[in-house]
Design a protein around this motif. Structure first.
Motif, PDB file in Angstrom:
ATOM      1  N   THR A 369       4.178   5.362  -5.414  1.00 36.36           N
ATOM      2  CA  THR A 369       3.631   4.067  -5.001  1.00 36.36           C
ATOM      3  C   THR A 369       2.145   4.238  -4.737  1.00 36.36           C
ATOM      4  O   THR A 369       1.765   5.109  -3.963  1.00 36.36           O
ATOM      5  CB  THR A 369       4.324   3.559  -3.721  1.00 36.36           C
ATOM      6  OG1 THR A 369       5.728   3.401  -3.989  1.00 36.36           O
ATOM      7  CG2 THR A 369       3.756   2.219  -3.305  1.00 36.36           C
ATOM      8  N   PRO A 370       1.290   3.452  -5.367  1.00 39.41           N
ATOM      9  CA  PRO A 370       1.646   2.369  -6.285  1.00 39.41           C
ATOM     10  C   PRO A 370       1.919   2.874  -7.704  1.00 39.41           C
ATOM     11  O   PRO A 370       1.398   3.900  -8.114  1.00 39.41           O
ATOM     12  CB  PRO A 370       0.381   1.499  -6.267  1.00 39.41           C
ATOM     13  CG  PRO A 370      -0.732   2.472  -6.047  1.00 39.41           C
ATOM     14  CD  PRO A 370      -0.172   3.512  -5.101  1.00 39.41           C
ATOM     15  N   SER A 371       2.753   2.145  -8.406  1.00 35.59           N
ATOM     16  CA  SER A 371       3.077   2.475  -9.789  1.00 35.59           C
ATOM     17  C   SER A 371       3.460   1.197 -10.513  1.00 35.59           C
ATOM     18  O   SER A 371       3.634   0.143  -9.900  1.00 35.59           O
ATOM     19  CB  SER A 371       4.233   3.483  -9.849  1.00 35.59           C
ATOM     20  OG  SER A 371       5.415   2.900  -9.330  1.00 35.59           O
ATOM     21  N   GLU A 429      -2.614   5.604  -2.498  1.00 34.06           N
ATOM     22  CA  GLU A 429      -1.857   4.865  -1.490  1.00 34.06           C
ATOM     23  C   GLU A 429      -1.985   3.373  -1.751  1.00 34.06           C
ATOM     24  O   GLU A 429      -2.900   2.912  -2.442  1.00 34.06           O
ATOM     25  CB  GLU A 429      -2.328   5.208  -0.077  1.00 34.06           C
ATOM     26  CG  GLU A 429      -3.744   4.788   0.269  1.00 34.06           C
ATOM     27  CD  GLU A 429      -4.058   5.076   1.737  1.00 34.06           C
ATOM     28  OE1 GLU A 429      -4.091   4.095   2.512  1.00 34.06           O
ATOM     29  OE2 GLU A 429      -4.273   6.247   2.089  1.00 34.06           O
ATOM     30  N   TYR A 430      -1.055   2.656  -1.198  1.00 33.79           N
ATOM     31  CA  TYR A 430      -0.953   1.201  -1.377  1.00 33.79           C
ATOM     32  C   TYR A 430      -0.887   0.613   0.020  1.00 33.79           C
ATOM     33  O   TYR A 430       0.099   0.793   0.736  1.00 33.79           O
ATOM     34  CB  TYR A 430       0.311   0.896  -2.171  1.00 33.79           C
ATOM     35  CG  TYR A 430       0.442  -0.494  -2.731  1.00 33.79           C
ATOM     36  CD1 TYR A 430      -0.474  -0.995  -3.646  1.00 33.79           C
ATOM     37  CD2 TYR A 430       1.539  -1.290  -2.389  1.00 33.79           C
ATOM     38  CE1 TYR A 430      -0.314  -2.255  -4.198  1.00 33.79           C
ATOM     39  CE2 TYR A 430       1.712  -2.553  -2.931  1.00 33.79           C
ATOM     40  CZ  TYR A 430       0.777  -3.029  -3.847  1.00 33.79           C
ATOM     41  OH  TYR A 430       0.940  -4.280  -4.395  1.00 33.79           O
ATOM     42  N   ARG A 431      -1.967  -0.044   0.432  1.00 37.76           N
ATOM     43  CA  ARG A 431      -2.002  -0.578   1.785  1.00 37.76           C
ATOM     44  C   ARG A 431      -2.231  -2.085   1.742  1.00 37.76           C
ATOM     45  O   ARG A 431      -2.656  -2.636   0.724  1.00 37.76           O
ATOM     46  CB  ARG A 431      -3.081   0.111   2.617  1.00 37.76           C
ATOM     47  CG  ARG A 431      -4.508  -0.064   2.109  1.00 37.76           C
ATOM     48  CD  ARG A 431      -5.520   0.479   3.125  1.00 37.76           C
ATOM     49  NE  ARG A 431      -5.366   1.902   3.377  1.00 37.76           N
ATOM     50  CZ  ARG A 431      -6.011   2.547   4.337  1.00 37.76           C
ATOM     51  NH1 ARG A 431      -6.840   1.885   5.138  1.00 37.76           N
ATOM     52  NH2 ARG A 431      -5.850   3.850   4.508  1.00 37.76           N
ATOM     53  N   TRP A 432      -1.943  -2.723   2.852  1.00 36.24           N
ATOM     54  CA  TRP A 432      -2.068  -4.173   2.957  1.00 36.24           C
ATOM     55  C   TRP A 432      -3.171  -4.498   3.958  1.00 36.24           C
ATOM     56  O   TRP A 432      -3.214  -3.928   5.050  1.00 36.24           O
ATOM     57  CB  TRP A 432      -0.748  -4.799   3.412  1.00 36.24           C
ATOM     58  CG  TRP A 432       0.359  -4.579   2.429  1.00 36.24           C
ATOM     59  CD1 TRP A 432       1.130  -3.460   2.295  1.00 36.24           C
ATOM     60  CD2 TRP A 432       0.804  -5.488   1.424  1.00 36.24           C
ATOM     61  NE1 TRP A 432       2.033  -3.608   1.270  1.00 36.24           N
ATOM     62  CE2 TRP A 432       1.859  -4.855   0.718  1.00 36.24           C
ATOM     63  CE3 TRP A 432       0.428  -6.776   1.053  1.00 36.24           C
ATOM     64  CZ2 TRP A 432       2.528  -5.464  -0.330  1.00 36.24           C
ATOM     65  CZ3 TRP A 432       1.111  -7.390   0.008  1.00 36.24           C
ATOM     66  CH2 TRP A 432       2.144  -6.745  -0.668  1.00 36.24           C
ATOM     67  N   SER A 444      -5.016  -0.896  -3.655  1.00 33.44           N
ATOM     68  CA  SER A 444      -4.687   0.446  -4.135  1.00 33.44           C
ATOM     69  C   SER A 444      -5.904   1.340  -3.957  1.00 33.44           C
ATOM     70  O   SER A 444      -7.026   0.943  -4.276  1.00 33.44           O
ATOM     71  CB  SER A 444      -4.289   0.413  -5.611  1.00 33.44           C
ATOM     72  OG  SER A 444      -3.147  -0.387  -5.821  1.00 33.44           O
ATOM     73  N   LEU A 445      -5.679   2.556  -3.456  1.00 32.29           N
ATOM     74  CA  LEU A 445      -6.755   3.523  -3.252  1.00 32.29           C
ATOM     75  C   LEU A 445      -6.388   4.831  -3.936  1.00 32.29           C
ATOM     76  O   LEU A 445      -5.225   5.260  -3.921  1.00 32.29           O
ATOM     77  CB  LEU A 445      -6.984   3.775  -1.761  1.00 32.29           C
ATOM     78  CG  LEU A 445      -7.492   2.589  -0.933  1.00 32.29           C
ATOM     79  CD1 LEU A 445      -7.530   2.950   0.543  1.00 32.29           C
ATOM     80  CD2 LEU A 445      -8.872   2.134  -1.407  1.00 32.29           C
ATOM     81  N   LEU A 446      -7.380   5.469  -4.545  1.00 33.75           N
ATOM     82  CA  LEU A 446      -7.191   6.719  -5.267  1.00 33.75           C
ATOM     83  C   LEU A 446      -8.306   7.680  -4.878  1.00 33.75           C
ATOM     84  O   LEU A 446      -9.480   7.288  -4.836  1.00 33.75           O
ATOM     85  CB  LEU A 446      -7.215   6.460  -6.776  1.00 33.75           C
ATOM     86  CG  LEU A 446      -7.276   7.671  -7.711  1.00 33.75           C
ATOM     87  CD1 LEU A 446      -5.994   8.493  -7.620  1.00 33.75           C
ATOM     88  CD2 LEU A 446      -7.518   7.212  -9.153  1.00 33.75           C
ATOM     89  N   HIS A 447      -7.961   8.941  -4.624  1.00 37.94           N
ATOM     90  CA  HIS A 447      -8.969   9.934  -4.242  1.00 37.94           C
ATOM     91  C   HIS A 447      -8.400  11.333  -4.448  1.00 37.94           C
ATOM     92  O   HIS A 447      -7.179  11.508  -4.630  1.00 37.94           O
ATOM     93  CB  HIS A 447      -9.369   9.746  -2.770  1.00 37.94           C
ATOM     94  CG  HIS A 447      -8.231   9.885  -1.803  1.00 37.94           C
ATOM     95  ND1 HIS A 447      -7.996  11.029  -1.061  1.00 37.94           N
ATOM     96  CD2 HIS A 447      -7.222   9.027  -1.463  1.00 37.94           C
ATOM     97  CE1 HIS A 447      -6.926  10.857  -0.306  1.00 37.94           C
ATOM     98  NE2 HIS A 447      -6.424   9.658  -0.532  1.00 37.94           N
ATOM     99  N   ARG A 448      -9.261  12.301  -4.451  1.00 36.39           N
ATOM    100  CA  ARG A 448      -8.795  13.691  -4.418  1.00 36.39           C
ATOM    101  C   ARG A 448      -8.194  13.974  -3.048  1.00 36.39           C
ATOM    102  O   ARG A 448      -8.620  13.401  -2.040  1.00 36.39           O
ATOM    103  CB  ARG A 448      -9.955  14.655  -4.668  1.00 36.39           C
ATOM    104  CG  ARG A 448     -10.367  14.803  -6.121  1.00 36.39           C
ATOM    105  CD  ARG A 448     -11.377  15.943  -6.258  1.00 36.39           C
ATOM    106  NE  ARG A 448     -10.785  17.228  -5.875  1.00 36.39           N
ATOM    107  CZ  ARG A 448     -10.258  18.114  -6.718  1.00 36.39           C
ATOM    108  NH1 ARG A 448     -10.246  17.840  -8.013  1.00 36.39           N
ATOM    109  NH2 ARG A 448      -9.745  19.251  -6.287  1.00 36.39           N
TER     110      ARG A 448
END
Length: 692
Positions: A369-371, A429-432, A444-448
């Motif tokens: 998630t998310p996907s 991660e998928y946050r509201w 949606s957030l993406l990081h190392r």
């Protein structure tokens, strides 16, 4: 926050002449000083000279970024497996697949008869077809039912005006019938002799006429159907079963499907369900019935079935999948014994499989998630497997075949990433985030994994928010060039998309359009106030309707963003929507409003980026455009940049980069496009580090 400037004092931006022109507007007098930059012919020497001057200014001013661009390009290119091939699919006795050759930009499309051990037949090598063209894009590619002929459409300009070509596969002889200015899609009649396609209006580029053409030399196309309502987009395709040809007509809130036997398309196309304002539906045939995805009494859609000649009678509808408030039925595909359904729940796309008799049902959701689970499907309804793709932000797209009988899945292909890439090094991660009116916006957030979300890392935040389009989480190896430099990638799933169902879309269009902009600004604020992003390291990017979003935030909230990148941005919306001769205008009144109506005029005028430029400091901005763009005409970003510079009170750079031989999607070719991506990343990286 005052953004740094990367503009050397010795270089000055182009200043086009102001030629005030009054633009007719029912809401009041409007004067446009740069209207003259519109040239429908793309041949005005003064206009071309100005665009070239803008390109030179950008290149000269950012010359110090050139080594970084080259490095980024090399990184992104090195991650691509150059001799890659797509998974084969079986159709009508042949295995079809596409492959790439090392160092070449375009795919080679092939087939093998019966088995993948059979000799390879090259149907079309797009590298050869593209020779001599600065731009090349393949549209539809359809093999005739008798497997002897290939028809395809191609765009050699970037204007989305395609031409038709036909090849006899046994001999390789190719003809180019006297047919151009058509849409990309095609449909063969059952006799393998005749083709149906959609002709476009010469001015608006609106597809409005379905023509039937025999492939014999010298044949003249026959008019089969003409659409008089310019609110509808039109398409044509052959049913998977091969029994019918469908004409599809789609406006923002209304649709109509027409069908004819594939062996007698000249007999005329009857509506499956005559159009009714507000009724959207689509169709696939199964057995003696058609299956209908309909929003009648079902805002998130439901699935029904009925005999095709009786589907207009609601009493003949048999409900298969009922409406749900918490799930949007986004798409479906019919198999002999099974129904495959794409559904969206809480913003995430998944797949549900259901036996027609209701005896078995399976849910296929993402492994992270998310996907998103995208139904790819198969050409033949009798296939024993359903093919789907799973995408996440951290893992390359993975394609599976789901065995319908056993429920097992087989890995077909995972998109390779060349080098030392390890998906475990990255996290998503998928946050509201709750925005000002109480709505909860998914982000949606993406990081190392070694890049903490503690406010120390820069963030590149993107959004779209229009047409019900969702920015689904998907992997991009190009992003690694930012992530590995300590960046965070964010996607704000703002209203105007259909992420949370039809109501989410309706809450971001027409009079509710400002919700899209407020959502993005509130998400931006929350990422800062919650310590995810440093106050001076939030960068924003968006394209097309997302470029409109960038234009609004540049006017309304410029101090929040370290830089803004707006690609092919729809920023002169009021002028465009007042001009029905411009492509797409009449199709989009139900999206943006018709400014001939006072209430719609007032709504659009209140946010139109070009009309709301004001005297204030603007952040560094990179604006890109395509000369041949048919979706957002090049003059919108061109005028916008000129007017922004007239009003800005600081010295932050505002750049315009125009692709002179491309359209809405930028350059063609898998490697050529990387130059644009490298340019964009180099800009935000330079601005994050103080410019230069």
């Amino acid at each position: 926050m005052t953004p740094p400037t990367s503009q050397p004092p010795s270089l000055q931006p182009p200043r086009p002449e102001q030629r005030p022109r009054e633009v007719a507007a029912p809401g009041g007098r409007r004067v446009d000083p740069y209207y003259w930059l519109r040239d429908d012919s793309r041949e005005d020497a003064q206009v071309i000279a100005h665009l070239e001057a803008e390109n030179r200014y950008f290149e000269q001013t950012t010359a110090a970024q050139q080594p970084l661009r080259e490095q980024l390009f090399a990184e992104m290119k090195a991650r691509i497996k150059e001799d890659d091939a797509g998974p084969p699919e079986f159709d009508n006795g042949y295995w079809y697949y596409s492959r790439y050759e090392a160092g070449r930009d375009y795919a080679v499309h092939c087939r093998r008869q019966g088995t993948m051990d059979a000799p390879e037949e090259i149907l079309l090598d797009a590298n050869l077809e593209a020779e001599g063209n600065a731009y090349y894009r393949l549209g539809a590619m359809e093999v005739s039912p008798d497997n002897r002929w290939l028809a395809w459409t191609e765009d050699c300009v970037g204007r989305r005006q395609y031409r038709l070509r036909i090849r006899e596969l046994a001999t390789g002889a190719t003809t180019a019938p006297r047919v151009d200015n058509i849409q990309p899609d095609l449909a063969w009649a059952s006799d393998s002799r005749r083709l149906l396609f959609v002709q476009q209006d010469e001015t608006t580029l609106l597809g409005n006429r379905v023509l039937l053409l025999s492939r014999e030399a010298g044949a003249e196309p026959e008019l089969i159907y003409e659409e008089k309502d310019d609110a509808f987009f039109m398409g044509v395709h052959r049913a998977r079963s091969g029994r019918y040809v469908f004409i599809t007509l789609q406006a923002t809130e209304t649709s109509e499907w027409r069908f004819a036997p594939a062996d007698a398309p000249e007999a005329g196309f009857a509506p499956v369900i005559p159009r009714t304002s507000g009724h959207e539906y689509d169709v696939e045939d199964h057995g003696t019935d058609v299956v209908i995805r309909s929003n009648e009494n079902a805002p998130n859609f439901r699935l029904l079935r009925a005999p095709p000649n009786e589907a207009a009678e609601r009493t003949r509808w048999q409900e298969i999948v009922p409406h749900r408030e918490d799930a949007l039925v986004e798409g479906f595909e019919c198999y002999d014994e099974w129904l495959a359904i794409e559904e969206r729940v809480d913003g995430l796309l998944r797949m549900r499989l259901r036996r027609w008799d209701g005896s078995d049902e399976r849910l296929i959701a993402g492994d992270d998630t998310p996907s998103a689970i995208h139904l790819i499907g198969t050409p033949e309804p009798s296939s024993p497997t359903v093919r789907y793709a799973q995408s996440t932000l951290t893992t390359p797209e993975t394609i599976y075949d789901h065995e319908l009988a056993s429920g097992s899945r087989t890995l077909v292909k995972q998109q390779p990433v060349v080098g030392d890439f390890d998906a475990a090094d990255y996290a998503s991660e998928y946050r509201w985030i709750t925005v000002r009116d109480g709505a909860r916006v998914p982000v949606s957030l993406l990081h190392r994994r070694d890049t903490p979300l503690d406010g120390s890392a820069p963030i590149l935040l993107t959004g779209y928010g229009a047409y019900g389009i969702c920015l689904d989480p998907g992997f991009s190896s190009h992003r690694l060039s930012l992530l590995d430099r300590g960046w965070v990638i964010g996607i704000a799933h703002v209203r105007g998309g259909e992420d949370l169902g039809r109501a989410w879309y309706d809450a971001g269009r027409l009079a509710q359009k400002p919700n899209t902009f407020r959502d993005f600004m509130d998400v931006s604020d929350t990422l800062v106030t919650e310590g995810v992003c440093a106050p001076d390291q939030l960068h924003a990017t968006g394209g097309s309707a997302g470029g409109l979003l960038m234009g609004v935030i540049a006017n309304e909230y410029p101090g929040r963003y370290r830089s803004i990148s707006a690609h092919v941005p729809f920023v002169d919306i009021l002028t465009t929507m007042l001009d029905p001769s411009i492509p797409l205008t009449t199709n989009e009144y139900d999206e943006w409003g018709n400014p001939e109506r006072p209430e719609d005029y007032a709504t659009i005028a209140a946010y139109s980026p070009y009309d709301n430029i004001r005297a204030q400091a603007y952040p560094p901005m990179l604006v890109s455009s395509g000369l041949w763009d048919s979706q957002v005409q090049y003059w919108e970003p061109t005028k916008w940049v000129a007017k922004l510079r007239d009003h800005q009170t600081d010295e932050a750079p505002i750049f315009l980069a125009t692709e002179m031989e491309a359209g809405h999607g930028g350059r063609s070719g898998r490697f050529q496009r990387l130059h644009e991506q490298a340019r964009d990343y180099a800009f935000v990286l330079a601005e994050a580090n103080g410019g230069g």
